[in-house]
Design a protein around this motif. Structure first.
Motif, PDB file in Angstrom:
ATOM      1  N   ASN A 178     -19.502 -27.002  -3.420  1.00 19.47           N
ATOM      2  CA  ASN A 178     -20.625 -27.244  -2.521  1.00 19.47           C
ATOM      3  C   ASN A 178     -20.217 -26.944  -1.085  1.00 19.47           C
ATOM      4  N   SER A 219     -20.667 -26.951   3.216  1.00 16.10           N
ATOM      5  CA  SER A 219     -21.040 -27.963   4.199  1.00 16.10           C
ATOM      6  C   SER A 219     -22.560 -27.922   4.320  1.00 16.10           C
ATOM      7  N   VAL A 220     -23.130 -29.004   4.790  1.00 18.34           N
ATOM      8  CA  VAL A 220     -24.577 -29.037   5.008  1.00 18.34           C
ATOM      9  C   VAL A 220     -24.961 -27.933   5.990  1.00 18.34           C
ATOM     10  N   GLU A 234     -14.800 -24.320  10.474  1.00 17.38           N
ATOM     11  CA  GLU A 234     -15.991 -24.988  10.992  1.00 17.38           C
ATOM     12  C   GLU A 234     -16.198 -24.513  12.422  1.00 17.38           C
ATOM     13  N   GLU A 262     -24.094 -31.793  13.669  1.00 22.97           N
ATOM     14  CA  GLU A 262     -23.478 -32.764  12.756  1.00 22.97           C
ATOM     15  C   GLU A 262     -23.494 -32.293  11.295  1.00 22.97           C
ATOM     16  N   ASP A 263     -24.287 -31.271  10.991  1.00 25.51           N
ATOM     17  CA  ASP A 263     -24.351 -30.755   9.619  1.00 25.51           C
ATOM     18  C   ASP A 263     -23.036 -30.129   9.162  1.00 25.51           C
ATOM     19  N   TRP A 264     -22.219 -29.666  10.088  1.00 28.09           N
ATOM     20  CA  TRP A 264     -21.006 -28.942   9.716  1.00 28.09           C
ATOM     21  C   TRP A 264     -19.905 -29.856   9.194  1.00 28.09           C
ATOM     22  N   SER A 265     -19.974 -31.136   9.487  1.00 25.54           N
ATOM     23  CA  SER A 265     -18.887 -32.033   9.083  1.00 25.54           C
ATOM     24  C   SER A 265     -19.160 -32.753   7.763  1.00 25.54           C
ATOM     25  N   ARG A 266     -20.306 -32.461   7.143  1.00 30.27           N
ATOM     26  CA  ARG A 266     -20.651 -33.124   5.878  1.00 30.27           C
ATOM     27  C   ARG A 266     -20.759 -32.105   4.756  1.00 30.27           C
ATOM     28  N   ARG A 267     -20.371 -32.494   3.559  1.00 30.86           N
ATOM     29  CA  ARG A 267     -20.516 -31.654   2.371  1.00 30.86           C
ATOM     30  C   ARG A 267     -21.917 -31.820   1.816  1.00 30.86           C
ATOM     31  N   SER A 268     -22.506 -30.724   1.412  1.00 33.82           N
ATOM     32  CA  SER A 268     -23.835 -30.760   0.807  1.00 33.82           C
ATOM     33  C   SER A 268     -23.738 -31.361  -0.595  1.00 33.82           C
ATOM     34  N   GLN A 269     -24.739 -32.105  -0.954  1.00 35.36           N
ATOM     35  CA  GLN A 269     -24.802 -32.659  -2.312  1.00 35.36           C
ATOM     36  C   GLN A 269     -25.536 -31.698  -3.251  1.00 35.36           C
TER      37      GLN A 269
END
Length: 114
Positions: free
Chosen positions: A23, A25-26, A68, A88-95
């Motif tokens: 997955n 990143s968001v 990133e 802030e989307d770049w620091s989270r993994r997409s589900q």
């Protein structure tokens, strides 16, 4: 002049590769889907690469999850995509896997008060 040689093939490879790739990143997920929604994907990708200051090669690495974007580049990507991709989307993994559209997020209308 924008790069006319950028081909979104790596984006398609990531999304369509046999097996389920990790997955993203968001931010990468939202950026790919935002690009796919644009009338001219190639011109839009080049515009984001230019406006973000990343250039085509680094933007591709960002989408592939190799790097990133720095804070200033993430802010410029947010501006270039009209807020579709937030810093802030770049620091989270997409589900969600690449092939599934990102979760809906309402965006403010231009000129609206937040």
């Amino acid at each position: 002049m924008l790069h006319q040689t950028m081909v979104p093939a790596p984006l398609a490879v990531v999304m369509l590769e046999a097996g389920d790739p990790p997955n993203p990143s968001v931010g990468a997920h939202r950026l790919v889907w935002w690009l796919l929604e644009q009338r001219d994907l190639l011109a839009s990708a080049n515009r984001v690469a230019l406006l973000s200051g990343l250039g085509v090669d680094r933007l591709e690495r960002v989408v592939l999850g190799e790097i990133e974007p720095e804070d200033d580049a993430a802010q410029r990507i947010a501006a270039a995509t009209g807020g579709a991709v937030l810093p802030e989307d770049w620091s989270r993994r997409s589900q969600r896997p690449w092939a599934h559209a990102p979760a809906f997020r309402a965006r403010p209308r231009p000129g609206s008060v937040q």
